[in-house]
Motif scaffolding. Structure first.
Motif, PDB file in Angstrom:
ATOM      1  N   ARG A  45       0.887  -1.072   0.085  1.00  0.00           N
ATOM      2  CA  ARG A  45       0.066   0.057  -0.020  1.00  0.00           C
ATOM      3  C   ARG A  45       0.956   1.249   0.099  1.00  0.00           C
ATOM      4  O   ARG A  45       1.626   1.329   0.832  1.00  0.00           O
ATOM      5  N   VAL A  46       0.608   1.838  -1.103  1.00  0.00           N
ATOM      6  CA  VAL A  46       1.541   3.270  -1.151  1.00  0.00           C
ATOM      7  C   VAL A  46       0.707   4.549  -1.315  1.00  0.00           C
ATOM      8  O   VAL A  46      -0.277   4.388  -1.527  1.00  0.00           O
ATOM      9  N   TYR A  47       1.562   5.469  -0.936  1.00  0.00           N
ATOM     10  CA  TYR A  47       0.677   6.800  -1.268  1.00  0.00           C
ATOM     11  C   TYR A  47       1.434   7.863  -2.251  1.00  0.00           C
ATOM     12  O   TYR A  47       2.590   7.814  -2.286  1.00  0.00           O
ATOM     13  N   ASP A  48       0.563   7.973  -3.441  1.00  0.00           N
ATOM     14  CA  ASP A  48       1.124   8.608  -4.468  1.00  0.00           C
ATOM     15  C   ASP A  48       1.134   9.907  -4.087  1.00  0.00           C
ATOM     16  O   ASP A  48       0.262  10.647  -3.955  1.00  0.00           O
ATOM     17  N   GLN A  49       2.486  10.715  -3.822  1.00  0.00           N
ATOM     18  CA  GLN A  49       2.567  12.051  -3.391  1.00  0.00           C
ATOM     19  C   GLN A  49       2.039  12.978  -4.660  1.00  0.00           C
ATOM     20  O   GLN A  49       1.434  14.052  -4.131  1.00  0.00           O
ATOM     21  N   GLU A  50       2.266  12.905  -5.763  1.00  0.00           N
ATOM     22  CA  GLU A  50       1.676  13.674  -6.750  1.00  0.00           C
ATOM     23  C   GLU A  50       0.191  13.848  -6.828  1.00  0.00           C
ATOM     24  O   GLU A  50      -0.449  14.937  -6.734  1.00  0.00           O
ATOM     25  N   PHE A  51      -0.464  12.650  -6.812  1.00  0.00           N
ATOM     26  CA  PHE A  51      -1.879  12.586  -7.010  1.00  0.00           C
ATOM     27  C   PHE A  51      -2.688  12.426  -5.631  1.00  0.00           C
ATOM     28  O   PHE A  51      -4.080  12.436  -5.573  1.00  0.00           O
ATOM     29  N   GLU A  52      -1.788  12.592  -4.588  1.00  0.00           N
ATOM     30  CA  GLU A  52      -2.440  12.663  -3.132  1.00  0.00           C
ATOM     31  C   GLU A  52      -3.552  11.377  -3.138  1.00  0.00           C
ATOM     32  O   GLU A  52      -4.685  11.569  -2.456  1.00  0.00           O
ATOM     33  N   GLU A  53      -2.999  10.139  -3.445  1.00  0.00           N
ATOM     34  CA  GLU A  53      -3.925   9.086  -3.384  1.00  0.00           C
ATOM     35  C   GLU A  53      -3.210   7.855  -2.864  1.00  0.00           C
ATOM     36  O   GLU A  53      -1.963   7.865  -3.118  1.00  0.00           O
ATOM     37  N   GLU A  54      -3.833   6.818  -2.073  1.00  0.00           N
ATOM     38  CA  GLU A  54      -3.471   5.461  -1.649  1.00  0.00           C
ATOM     39  C   GLU A  54      -3.674   4.717  -2.746  1.00  0.00           C
ATOM     40  O   GLU A  54      -4.658   4.684  -3.474  1.00  0.00           O
ATOM     41  N   LEU A  55      -2.615   3.801  -3.044  1.00  0.00           N
ATOM     42  CA  LEU A  55      -2.746   2.824  -4.181  1.00  0.00           C
ATOM     43  C   LEU A  55      -2.418   1.420  -3.422  1.00  0.00           C
ATOM     44  O   LEU A  55      -1.468   1.527  -2.598  1.00  0.00           O
ATOM     45  N   THR A  56      -2.889   0.457  -3.890  1.00  0.00           N
ATOM     46  CA  THR A  56      -2.495  -1.048  -3.452  1.00  0.00           C
ATOM     47  C   THR A  56      -2.058  -1.864  -4.693  1.00  0.00           C
ATOM     48  O   THR A  56      -2.895  -2.197  -5.626  1.00  0.00           O
ATOM     49  N   TYR A  57      -0.685  -2.140  -4.698  1.00  0.00           N
ATOM     50  CA  TYR A  57      -0.439  -3.166  -5.619  1.00  0.00           C
ATOM     51  C   TYR A  57       0.111  -4.632  -5.080  1.00  0.00           C
ATOM     52  O   TYR A  57       0.518  -4.612  -3.985  1.00  0.00           O
ATOM     53  N   GLN A  58      -0.025  -5.662  -5.672  1.00  0.00           N
ATOM     54  CA  GLN A  58       0.399  -6.917  -5.563  1.00  0.00           C
ATOM     55  C   GLN A  58       1.596  -6.818  -6.369  1.00  0.00           C
ATOM     56  O   GLN A  58       1.528  -6.983  -7.698  1.00  0.00           O
ATOM     57  N   ILE A  59       2.949  -7.401  -5.867  1.00  0.00           N
ATOM     58  CA  ILE A  59       3.920  -7.553  -6.923  1.00  0.00           C
ATOM     59  C   ILE A  59       3.940  -9.070  -7.174  1.00  0.00           C
ATOM     60  O   ILE A  59       4.246 -10.108  -6.588  1.00  0.00           O
ATOM     61  N   VAL A  60       3.945  -9.254  -8.451  1.00  0.00           N
ATOM     62  CA  VAL A  60       3.925 -10.683  -8.994  1.00  0.00           C
ATOM     63  C   VAL A  60       4.965 -10.835 -10.079  1.00  0.00           C
ATOM     64  O   VAL A  60       5.401  -9.909 -10.672  1.00  0.00           O
ATOM     65  N   GLY A  61       5.176 -12.141 -10.768  1.00  0.00           N
ATOM     66  CA  GLY A  61       6.107 -12.504 -11.627  1.00  0.00           C
ATOM     67  C   GLY A  61       5.386 -11.908 -12.957  1.00  0.00           C
ATOM     68  O   GLY A  61       4.156 -11.691 -12.950  1.00  0.00           O
ATOM     69  N   SER A  62       6.138 -11.758 -13.989  1.00  0.00           N
ATOM     70  CA  SER A  62       5.680 -11.064 -15.195  1.00  0.00           C
ATOM     71  C   SER A  62       4.451 -11.734 -15.815  1.00  0.00           C
ATOM     72  O   SER A  62       3.481 -11.175 -16.585  1.00  0.00           O
ATOM     73  N   THR A  63       4.418 -13.243 -15.879  1.00  0.00           N
ATOM     74  CA  THR A  63       3.305 -13.989 -16.509  1.00  0.00           C
ATOM     75  C   THR A  63       1.911 -13.519 -15.613  1.00  0.00           C
ATOM     76  O   THR A  63       0.935 -14.026 -16.492  1.00  0.00           O
TER      77      THR A  63
END
Length: 157
Positions: free
Chosen positions: A93-111
């Motif tokens: 869970r990250v906070y995008d400082q430019e757009f002032e919003e929280e985002l959540t990503y799952q880091i996965v392999g490329s496939t």
């Protein structure tokens, strides 16, 4: 030695299911299409036959590709995932400082990458840029559109 294909359990099941579907269902469907097309006679002007043969080539190519991928799989053990720093398999869970919003990503392999489900590849600029960082870190990531500035709020399994 080829680089191992890193997958979650879900990603492995998805590839195995696709392979099974291609081998059991698609192969039979394509063989039937070829049989029907052959019954039309003259192959020189038989577009159904050409199309069926192209589909057969695609199916066989994908089966070979999946079999090769599955021979070199490393499945992530979610029990062993650390939440100390960002790694493949975890959610961030990250906070995008430019757009002032929280985002959540799952880091996965490329496939397994699927931006619509916020699953990003460890090889993408954002995924690669987040790897190895800890909660509280401010991360600058260069992407084609410029620089992103994220604060890592939380790392979970």
């Amino acid at each position: 030695m080829a680089k191992p294909l890193v997958l979650t359990d879900e990603g492995l099941r998805r590839l195995e299911n696709e392979l099974e579907e291609l081998k059991t269902v698609k192969r039979k469907e394509v063989a039937e299409k070829i049989k029907v097309a052959l019954s039309f006679g003259d192959l020189s002007e038989n577009s159904e036959y050409d199309e069926a043969k192209n589909e057969q080539a695609f199916v066989e190519s994908r089966i070979s590709q999946l079999e090769a991928m599955l021979k070199n799989v490393q499945v992530l053990d979610e029990e062993e995932l650390s939440t100390d720093e960002v790694s493949v398999g975890c959610r961030v869970r990250v906070y995008d400082q430019e757009f002032e919003e929280e985002l959540t990503y799952q880091i996965v392999g490329s496939t397994e990458a699927d931006p619509n489900e916020n699953k990003i590849s460890d090889e993408s600029p954002i995924g690669h840029g987040l790897l190895g960082h800890r909660a509280g870190d401010i991360v600058e990531i260069e992407v084609p559109a410029g620089m992103l500035h994220f604060e890592i709020l939380e790392i979970t399994k």
